[in-house]
Design a protein around this motif. Structure first.
Motif, PDB file in Angstrom:
ATOM      1  N   ALA A   1       0.895  -1.215   0.122  1.00  0.00           N
ATOM      2  CA  ALA A   1       0.168  -0.064   0.039  1.00  0.00           C
ATOM      3  C   ALA A   1       1.015   1.348   0.072  1.00  0.00           C
ATOM      4  CB  ALA A   1      -0.865  -0.014   1.172  1.00  0.00           C
ATOM      5  N   ARG A   2       1.961   1.442   0.677  1.00  0.00           N
ATOM      6  CA  ARG A   2       2.639   2.469   0.805  1.00  0.00           C
ATOM      7  C   ARG A   2       3.711   2.570  -0.424  1.00  0.00           C
ATOM      8  NH1 ARG A   2       4.892   1.669   6.138  1.00  0.00           N
ATOM      9  NH2 ARG A   2       5.874  -0.350   5.254  1.00  0.00           N
ATOM     10  N   ASP A   3       4.053   1.385  -0.924  1.00  0.00           N
ATOM     11  CA  ASP A   3       4.646   1.439  -2.136  1.00  0.00           C
ATOM     12  C   ASP A   3       4.232   1.769  -3.285  1.00  0.00           C
ATOM     13  OD1 ASP A   3       7.023   0.820  -0.727  1.00  0.00           O
ATOM     14  OD2 ASP A   3       7.213  -1.364  -1.079  1.00  0.00           O
ATOM     15  N   LEU A   4       2.841   1.958  -3.584  1.00  0.00           N
ATOM     16  CA  LEU A   4       2.077   1.764  -4.511  1.00  0.00           C
ATOM     17  C   LEU A   4       1.758   3.650  -4.723  1.00  0.00           C
ATOM     18  CD1 LEU A   4      -0.833  -0.763  -4.649  1.00  0.00           C
ATOM     19  CD2 LEU A   4       0.699  -0.022  -6.588  1.00  0.00           C
ATOM     20  N   LEU A   5       2.072   4.353  -3.821  1.00  0.00           N
ATOM     21  CA  LEU A   5       1.872   5.630  -4.001  1.00  0.00           C
ATOM     22  C   LEU A   5       2.906   6.362  -4.915  1.00  0.00           C
ATOM     23  CD1 LEU A   5       1.839   6.909  -0.163  1.00  0.00           C
ATOM     24  CD2 LEU A   5      -0.132   6.597  -1.874  1.00  0.00           C
ATOM     25  N   GLY A   6       2.560   7.071  -5.861  1.00  0.00           N
ATOM     26  CA  GLY A   6       3.436   7.463  -6.870  1.00  0.00           C
ATOM     27  C   GLY A   6       3.652   6.799  -7.972  1.00  0.00           C
ATOM     28  N   LYS A   7       2.928   5.429  -7.981  1.00  0.00           N
ATOM     29  CA  LYS A   7       3.026   4.447  -9.310  1.00  0.00           C
ATOM     30  C   LYS A   7       1.791   5.112  -9.951  1.00  0.00           C
ATOM     31  CE  LYS A   7       5.950   1.609  -8.173  1.00  0.00           C
ATOM     32  NZ  LYS A   7       6.835   2.463  -6.848  1.00  0.00           N
ATOM     33  N   ARG A   8       1.769   4.748 -11.486  1.00  0.00           N
ATOM     34  CA  ARG A   8       1.090   4.975 -12.372  1.00  0.00           C
ATOM     35  C   ARG A   8      -0.205   3.755 -12.507  1.00  0.00           C
ATOM     36  NH1 ARG A   8       3.899   7.125 -15.688  1.00  0.00           N
ATOM     37  NH2 ARG A   8       3.512   9.026 -15.648  1.00  0.00           N
ATOM     38  N   ILE A   9      -1.604   4.191 -12.415  1.00  0.00           N
ATOM     39  CA  ILE A   9      -2.366   3.178 -12.773  1.00  0.00           C
ATOM     40  C   ILE A   9      -2.711   3.357 -14.285  1.00  0.00           C
ATOM     41  CG2 ILE A   9      -4.272   4.387 -11.605  1.00  0.00           C
ATOM     42  CD1 ILE A   9      -5.496   1.791 -11.043  1.00  0.00           C
ATOM     43  N   VAL A  10      -2.960   2.408 -14.955  1.00  0.00           N
ATOM     44  CA  VAL A  10      -3.482   2.687 -16.484  1.00  0.00           C
ATOM     45  C   VAL A  10      -4.768   1.867 -16.724  1.00  0.00           C
ATOM     46  CG1 VAL A  10      -2.658   2.637 -18.934  1.00  0.00           C
ATOM     47  CG2 VAL A  10      -0.810   3.079 -16.941  1.00  0.00           C
ATOM     48  N   ARG A  11      -5.583   2.573 -17.503  1.00  0.00           N
ATOM     49  CA  ARG A  11      -6.691   1.607 -17.716  1.00  0.00           C
ATOM     50  C   ARG A  11      -6.858   1.917 -19.356  1.00  0.00           C
ATOM     51  NH1 ARG A  11     -10.838  -1.265 -18.803  1.00  0.00           N
ATOM     52  NH2 ARG A  11     -12.961  -0.642 -18.454  1.00  0.00           N
ATOM     53  N   GLU A  12      -7.005   0.693 -19.947  1.00  0.00           N
ATOM     54  CA  GLU A  12      -6.990   0.786 -21.367  1.00  0.00           C
ATOM     55  C   GLU A  12      -8.594   0.467 -21.771  1.00  0.00           C
ATOM     56  OE1 GLU A  12      -3.695  -0.286 -24.182  1.00  0.00           O
ATOM     57  OE2 GLU A  12      -5.312  -1.435 -25.257  1.00  0.00           O
ATOM     58  N   TYR A  13      -9.072   1.467 -22.402  1.00  0.00           N
ATOM     59  CA  TYR A  13     -10.618   1.273 -22.882  1.00  0.00           C
ATOM     60  C   TYR A  13     -10.693   1.588 -24.081  1.00  0.00           C
ATOM     61  CZ  TYR A  13     -15.429   1.874 -22.118  1.00  0.00           C
ATOM     62  OH  TYR A  13     -16.956   1.572 -22.278  1.00  0.00           O
ATOM     63  N   ASP A  14     -11.473   0.676 -24.943  1.00  0.00           N
ATOM     64  CA  ASP A  14     -11.911   1.030 -26.411  1.00  0.00           C
ATOM     65  C   ASP A  14     -10.508   1.712 -27.168  1.00  0.00           C
ATOM     66  OD1 ASP A  14     -13.625   0.926 -28.104  1.00  0.00           O
ATOM     67  OD2 ASP A  14     -14.366   2.938 -27.823  1.00  0.00           O
ATOM     68  N   GLY A  15      -9.212   1.272 -26.732  1.00  0.00           N
ATOM     69  CA  GLY A  15      -8.173   1.567 -27.473  1.00  0.00           C
ATOM     70  C   GLY A  15      -7.516   2.908 -26.865  1.00  0.00           C
ATOM     71  N   LEU A  16      -7.931   3.611 -25.789  1.00  0.00           N
ATOM     72  CA  LEU A  16      -7.891   4.628 -25.346  1.00  0.00           C
ATOM     73  C   LEU A  16      -7.080   4.364 -24.167  1.00  0.00           C
ATOM     74  CD1 LEU A  16      -7.903   7.845 -25.374  1.00  0.00           C
ATOM     75  CD2 LEU A  16      -9.928   7.655 -24.099  1.00  0.00           C
ATOM     76  N   ARG A  17      -5.914   5.152 -23.863  1.00  0.00           N
ATOM     77  CA  ARG A  17      -5.375   4.911 -22.548  1.00  0.00           C
ATOM     78  C   ARG A  17      -5.482   6.214 -21.573  1.00  0.00           C
ATOM     79  NH1 ARG A  17       0.732   3.284 -20.840  1.00  0.00           N
ATOM     80  NH2 ARG A  17       1.098   4.951 -19.595  1.00  0.00           N
ATOM     81  N   ILE A  18      -5.908   5.605 -20.480  1.00  0.00           N
ATOM     82  CA  ILE A  18      -6.314   6.469 -19.611  1.00  0.00           C
ATOM     83  C   ILE A  18      -5.360   6.187 -18.261  1.00  0.00           C
ATOM     84  CG2 ILE A  18      -8.219   7.307 -17.986  1.00  0.00           C
ATOM     85  CD1 ILE A  18      -9.751   5.423 -20.374  1.00  0.00           C
ATOM     86  N   SER A  19      -4.733   7.282 -17.570  1.00  0.00           N
ATOM     87  CA  SER A  19      -3.907   6.808 -16.635  1.00  0.00           C
ATOM     88  C   SER A  19      -4.036   8.068 -15.425  1.00  0.00           C
ATOM     89  CB  SER A  19      -2.486   6.797 -17.076  1.00  0.00           C
ATOM     90  OG  SER A  19      -1.745   7.963 -17.364  1.00  0.00           O
TER      91      SER A  19
END
Length: 200
Positions: A19-37
């Motif tokens: 949980a602590r180490d996830l701070l600052g990481k990038r979460i990426v969602r790919e939806y319909d060919g689009l990259r959202i992060s």
DNA sequence: AGCACGATTAACT
DNA sequence: GTTAATCGTGCTC
């Protein structure tokens, strides 16, 4: 060249560390060919059957089974009759644990996020766990997806470096009827506003 | 700015 | 039948 995903070994550790180490990481969602992060700014750890705030407190049930499974899968569940919440399963297989993603700073796919959070100011787009799921089009259909494997739906990448002294820990949110010590244990992690300004 | 409450479903007792 | 890892609104100070 795409950035490498966080490997399964990242999640196969103590939930509080993850949980602590996830701070600052990038979460990426790919939806319909689009990259959202976005960059993760706030998390909470839920760990073990003895943790009275953890869904696994009652042991294995159809809902909690995924928390006992292999690390690196999404645990997405429905609360309050209307909200989806996103977690990532942690710990070695057999021990229940997950990290709730509570807030992110949007970076890519701003138009997509804006359209899903219509009527709200930008600071309100993804500053809550259910808001993230609404903004990134995450719901129960994605429960159980592997965020480390070949699935192109949700994954995590390295993001920005967060100085340890800029991380604040405190009690988890929304645990009204949970008993101590679990109610007040400092398993919520937030990036301090000072460091937030560094990349805003 | 801060608090109280209603919404609305499913898992669990 | 009760409760819930929340959000948005509407009210009061």
């Amino acid at each position: 060249m795409a950035a490498p995903r966080l490997p399964r070994s990242f999640f196969a550790r103590d939930t509080v560390e993850v949980a602590r180490d996830l701070l600052g990481k990038r979460i990426v969602r790919e939806y319909d060919g689009l990259r959202i992060s976005g960059i993760i700014l706030e998390t909470e750890a839920y760990r073990g059957e003895e943790d009275l705030a953890c869904h696994a407190r009652a042991g294995r049930t159809p809902r909690t089974e995924i928390m006992y499974g292999p690390p690196g899968r999404a645990y997405i569940y429905f609360v309050y009759g209307m909200h989806w919440l996103l977690n990532v399963v942690t710990e070695e297989e057999g021990f229940p644990g997950a990290v709730l993603i509570r807030a992110i700073h949007p970076e890519e796919g701003l138009d997509f996020i804006s359209s899903r959070r219509k009527g709200h100011s930008q600071t309100q787009w993804t500053n809550g766990p259910a808001k993230i799921c609404q903004a990134l089009a995450i719901d129960g259909d994605l429960n159980g997806v592997d965020v480390c494997g070949a699935d192109l739906q949700i994954w995590l990448e390295n993001g920005v470096e967060i100085e340890p002294e800029l991380i604040q820990a405190g009690p988890r949110v929304g645990l009204n009827s949970v008993l101590d010590p679990w109610k007040s244990i400092a398993w919520r992690f937030v990036v301090n506003y000072q460091s937030l300004k560094a990349f805003l």
